[in-house]
Design a protein around this motif. Structure first.
Motif, mmCIF file in Angstrom:
data_model
loop_
_atom_site.group_PDB
_atom_site.id
_atom_site.type_symbol
_atom_site.label_atom_id
_atom_site.label_comp_id
_atom_site.label_asym_id
_atom_site.label_seq_id
_atom_site.Cartn_x
_atom_site.Cartn_y
_atom_site.Cartn_z
ATOM 1 N N HIS A 9 0.842 -1.206 0.000
ATOM 2 C CA HIS A 9 0.000 0.000 0.000
ATOM 3 C C HIS A 9 0.875 1.254 0.000
ATOM 4 N N VAL A 182 -3.186 -5.681 -3.497
ATOM 5 C CA VAL A 182 -3.550 -4.398 -2.892
ATOM 6 C C VAL A 182 -4.001 -3.411 -3.967
ATOM 7 N N GLU A 186 -7.631 -1.536 -4.120
ATOM 8 C CA GLU A 186 -7.720 -0.079 -4.077
ATOM 9 C C GLU A 186 -8.191 0.528 -5.401
#
Length: 211
Positions: A9, A182, A186
């Motif tokens: 992230h 991730v 996202e």
């Protein structure tokens, strides 16, 4: 959140890792790639830098508790080795890509006693060629190389094979699969892009993943 997801992230949030499966980047080798990585950006993002350096220190403590010296790879690993060395109270140095052509013509900078137990600090591992050269230089100087810690690894088979052949282990904070997961969570890539990205990782010379 597990460490590899947290670092994934972080790297995505500052553009240190950038995924662009529909508009591939071209590497210096000519290979078309859906991913571009510049971990130097972590140094200019204090929050991310803290996560990275504390994470690297934790990897060293967990996997190489007998470490005596940290050695950074030139040039990208130098700053990380220095910061982690500071956090851990350990001496650090770095290994040049080649011998200096002046002065004492050192390749290894910093004090390194024969038999010293060393961990190599690297920012990025793809095919592992450059970090294995560092390992070999340290071994030639009489060091006992315990292993490598790095920020990110692609997990390419060529890199895995080279590390195994050199009998050296790498532990990374994050990896290609975690970044893909991730990024999809996202909304930075589509979930269906993950298989294309992994196809690239498994065989970068095969461009069939490109639409």
């Amino acid at each position: 959140m597990e460490l590899e997801q947290l670092i994934a992230h972080d790297l995505l949030s500052i553009g240190a890792v950038f995924l662009r499966p529909d508009e591939p980047f071209t590497w210096a080798s000519g290979i078309k790639s859906p991913i571009y990585c510049d971990n130097r950006l972590t140094l200019t993002a204090p929050r991310v830098r803290t996560h990275v350096e504390e994470g690297l220190a934790e990897l060293v403590r967990k996997h190489y508790p007998e470490v005596e010296v940290l050695m950074g790879t030139s040039t990208a690993g130098i700053a990380h080795a220095a910061i982690v060395g500071h956090l851990m109270g350990l001496p650090m140095g770095y290994v040049r890509s080649g011998n200096k052509d002046h002065g004492r013509q050192n390749r290894i900078e910093g004090r390194l006693e024969p038999g010293a137990r060393v961990v190599v600090v690297e920012d990025l591992i793809s095919t592992a060629g450059s970090c294995i050269e560092v390992v070999e230089a340290l071994r030639e100087a009489g060091a006992e190389v315990l292993g490598i810690v790095s920020i990110f690894t692609y997990g390419m088979q060529k890199g895995l094979d080279r590390l195994a052949e050199a009998k050296v282990v790498n532990h990374s904070l994050s990896n290609f699969d975690a970044v893909c997961q991730v990024a999809a969570q996202e909304g930075k890539i589509r979930t269906e892009d993950i298989e294309r990205l992994k196809a690239f990782r498994d065989d970068p010379s095969d461009e069939s993943w490109i639409r």
